[in-house]
Design an enzyme around this catalytic site. Structure first.
Site, short mmCIF file in Angstrom:
data_model
loop_
_atom_site.label_atom_id
_atom_site.label_comp_id
_atom_site.label_asym_id
_atom_site.label_seq_id
_atom_site.Cartn_x
_atom_site.Cartn_y
_atom_site.Cartn_z
N GLY A 1 0.84 -1.20 0.00
CA GLY A 1 0.00 0.00 0.00
C GLY A 1 0.86 1.24 0.00
O GLY A 1 2.02 1.20 0.43
N GLN B 1 2.76 10.01 1.34
CA GLN B 1 4.06 9.33 1.33
C GLN B 1 4.89 9.68 0.09
O GLN B 1 6.07 9.36 0.02
CB GLN B 1 3.87 7.81 1.38
CG GLN B 1 3.26 7.31 2.68
CD GLN B 1 3.17 5.80 2.69
OE1 GLN B 1 2.20 5.23 2.20
NE2 GLN B 1 4.20 5.14 3.20
N CYS C 1 6.11 -0.02 7.31
CA CYS C 1 5.65 1.07 6.47
C CYS C 1 6.82 1.57 5.63
O CYS C 1 7.93 1.70 6.15
CB CYS C 1 5.12 2.20 7.35
SG CYS C 1 4.60 3.66 6.45
N LEU C 2 6.57 1.86 4.36
CA LEU C 2 7.65 2.32 3.48
C LEU C 2 8.21 3.66 3.93
O LEU C 2 9.32 4.02 3.57
CB LEU C 2 7.16 2.42 2.03
CG LEU C 2 6.69 1.09 1.40
CD1 LEU C 2 6.13 1.33 0.01
CD2 LEU C 2 7.83 0.09 1.36
N HIS D 1 -4.30 0.90 7.66
CA HIS D 1 -2.96 1.50 7.69
C HIS D 1 -2.87 2.67 6.72
O HIS D 1 -2.39 3.75 7.08
CB HIS D 1 -1.92 0.42 7.35
CG HIS D 1 -0.51 0.91 7.26
ND1 HIS D 1 0.49 0.48 8.11
CD2 HIS D 1 0.08 1.80 6.41
CE1 HIS D 1 1.62 1.10 7.79
NE2 HIS D 1 1.40 1.90 6.76
N GLU D 2 -3.35 2.47 5.49
CA GLU D 2 -3.21 3.52 4.45
C GLU D 2 -4.13 4.71 4.73
O GLU D 2 -3.74 5.85 4.51
CB GLU D 2 -3.49 2.93 3.06
CG GLU D 2 -2.54 1.82 2.64
CD GLU D 2 -1.07 2.16 2.82
OE1 GLU D 2 -0.69 3.34 2.66
OE2 GLU D 2 -0.29 1.24 3.12
N HIS E 1 -2.72 7.16 7.11
CA HIS E 1 -1.76 8.11 6.53
C HIS E 1 -2.45 9.41 6.13
O HIS E 1 -1.86 10.48 6.21
CB HIS E 1 -1.11 7.52 5.28
CG HIS E 1 0.09 6.65 5.54
ND1 HIS E 1 1.25 7.14 6.10
CD2 HIS E 1 0.32 5.34 5.31
CE1 HIS E 1 2.14 6.14 6.20
NE2 HIS E 1 1.59 5.04 5.73
NI NI Z 1 2.57 3.19 5.63
#
Ligand code: NI
Length: 173
Positions: A45, A50, A93-94, A136-137, A140
């Site tokens: 995701g 991000q 998480c990226l 999670h997304e 953000h």
């Molecule tokens: Ni993330």
């Protein structure tokens, strides 16, 4: 085109994102770029903040396995959570450096409404891994990272490890 991923503690990750009013050609290209960036990472995701865009948009893919692909693009997602508390194990998480991972308590069921890539309304019930990714997304888009949902102790241990890591990295740069 691959995009640069914004990393914690960048303050842009803390912003509440703005709703998308129109799905322009530019946003469709952004969706393609975000998917490409997510697959390359690799991740499951990626949310617009991000990649430095403070808008309510995310991409995700809950397909497991190398070849299976199920790309989704969501604009203005709204989640309503229900069901049981479930432990999302070793969530990462990226945007969270050092490939840090921790268990996070999530909800088992998500009712998702959103707009798709062609402006079509999406109205779905998600469970399992998809429900976790959606939570999670969407977090953000409200400036929340998974490390905001772990214990204070774990968080402060992570922050101090990260400070040392950043210092070392800047010295070597
Ligand atoms: Ni993330």
């Amino acid at each position: 085109m691959l995009l640069d991923i914004v990393k914690y503690p960048d303050p842009r990750l803390k912003l509440i994102c703005e709703p998308v009013t129109q799905i322009t050609e530019e946003l469709k290209r952004l969706a393609d770029d975000m998917l490409e960036t997510m697959y390359k990472a690799p991740g499951v995701g990626l949310a617009a903040p991000q990649v430095g865009r403070s808008i309510r948009m995310l991409v995700m893919d809950d397909a497991s396995g190398e070849d299976a692909k199920n790309p989704r693009v969501l604009f203005n997602p709204v989640l309503s959570l229900s069901g049981d508390d479930v432990l999302s194990e070793r969530e990462g998480c990226l945007s969270v450096p050092m490939d840090y991972r921790a268990d996070v308590v999530r909800k088992s069921d998500v009712h998702l409404t959103a707009m798709g890539i062609d402006g079509e309304p999406i109205d779905e019930h998600l469970t399992g891994f998809s429900a976790i990714i959606a939570q999670h997304e969407t977090d953000h888009l409200d400036g929340i990272l998974f490390i905001d949902r772990i214990s204070r102790l774990r968080r402060s241990l992570y922050d101090s490890r990260l400070r040392k890591w950043l210092k070392r990295r800047n010295r070597n740069a």
